[in-house]
Write a protein that holds these residues in place. Structure first.
Motif, mmCIF file in Angstrom:
data_model
loop_
_atom_site.group_PDB
_atom_site.id
_atom_site.type_symbol
_atom_site.label_atom_id
_atom_site.label_comp_id
_atom_site.label_asym_id
_atom_site.label_seq_id
_atom_site.Cartn_x
_atom_site.Cartn_y
_atom_site.Cartn_z
ATOM 1 N N PRO A 22 -5.624 49.175 10.807
ATOM 2 C CA PRO A 22 -4.817 49.678 11.922
ATOM 3 C C PRO A 22 -5.180 49.080 13.273
ATOM 4 C CG PRO A 22 -6.438 51.320 11.249
ATOM 5 C CD PRO A 22 -6.477 50.233 10.210
ATOM 6 N N HIS A 23 -6.301 48.378 13.362
ATOM 7 C CA HIS A 23 -6.732 47.809 14.644
ATOM 8 C C HIS A 23 -6.096 46.458 14.941
ATOM 9 C CE1 HIS A 23 -9.647 50.988 15.168
ATOM 10 N NE2 HIS A 23 -10.167 50.722 13.986
ATOM 11 N N PHE A 24 -5.382 45.883 13.969
ATOM 12 C CA PHE A 24 -4.784 44.574 14.186
ATOM 13 C C PHE A 24 -3.263 44.663 14.217
ATOM 14 C CE2 PHE A 24 -8.935 43.033 12.498
ATOM 15 C CZ PHE A 24 -9.264 42.220 13.575
ATOM 16 N N GLN A 25 -2.676 43.944 15.171
ATOM 17 C CA GLN A 25 -1.231 43.884 15.312
ATOM 18 C C GLN A 25 -0.785 42.429 15.247
ATOM 19 O OE1 GLN A 25 0.625 46.670 15.505
ATOM 20 N NE2 GLN A 25 -1.262 47.906 15.416
ATOM 21 N N ARG A 26 0.185 42.157 14.388
ATOM 22 C CA ARG A 26 0.713 40.794 14.298
ATOM 23 C C ARG A 26 1.578 40.493 15.512
ATOM 24 N NH1 ARG A 26 3.384 38.129 8.827
ATOM 25 N NH2 ARG A 26 3.846 36.060 9.709
#
Length: 211
Positions: free
Chosen positions: A171-175
């Motif tokens: 959940p800490h990474f956003q594309r």
């Protein structure tokens, strides 16, 4: 003089790659050890990191490679070039990356990570050998600051999709974009990227930002 053959692929789960790597003194490795750090995981011969260190001197570049002779050759190139913002290490990242990052103390300078053209391990039973496993993603999420980036590239779409899936699960990474990037975000290329593009074949790229 005997020619030493270097294996193209090694099994990261074999016993010989389970020992933690020795931790260097970063203030001796880099001339300015607190400037922003880019880690190139699976750096191979190190030509990408070598070019980046020359083009972006205000950053430090650390190349990690699981094939020891290849890492040693890359480090020799660094020494010959006299670059004080570049270092290469023999390392199984899934064993040693956390300890390497913890050794910086409370304020790791890590800002960016690249994983480019990793071993595909096509067979289903071998995919647990792929470098980007959930535990590694968790480590990157822990040590990258908000706005820090993970850049993935592959000439095998299934491998690129798998890397994106592993990052998206956290959940800490956003594309940054839903579709593949048409251009590399870097001013340098890996050998594999250059050859792939010269052949007119696609490269599948994505950037993930630490939220």
């Amino acid at each position: 003089m005997a020619v030493v053959r270097v294996r193209q692929h090694v099994n990261p789960l074999s016993d010989k790659y389970q020992a933690p790597v020795g931790i260097p003194a970063w203030e001796q490795v880099f001339a300015t050890h607190r400037q922003p750090l880019h880690i190139d995981i699976g750096c191979g011969k190190g030509m990408f990191a070598l070019q980046m260190a020359q083009l972006v001197p205000e950053w430090n570049f650390l190349g990690l490679e699981i094939r020891k002779p290849v890492a040693e050759s890359a480090q020799k190139r660094q020494q010959e070039a006299g670059l004080t913002n570049l270092h290469f290490m023999f390392c199984n990242v899934n064993i040693s990356l956390r300890a390497l990052l913890e050794s910086w103390g409370d304020q790791t300078p890590l800002q960016q990570v690249s994983i480019q053209f990793p071993d595909p391990w096509f067979k289903k039973r071998h995919q647990k050998r792929r470098v980007l496993q959930p535990e590694l993603v968790s480590t990157l999420a822990e040590f990258l600051p908000a706005g820090g980036r993970v850049v993935v590239q592959s000439d095998v779409e299934a491998v690129a999709v798998d890397m994106c899936d592993r990052l998206t699960e956290n959940p800490h990474f956003q594309r940054q974009a839903e579709s593949w990037l048409t251009q590399s975000p870097f001013p340098a290329q890996t050998d594999r990227e250059r050859v792939t593009l010269e052949q007119g074949l696609p490269v599948y790229r994505a950037i993930f930002t630490r939220s």
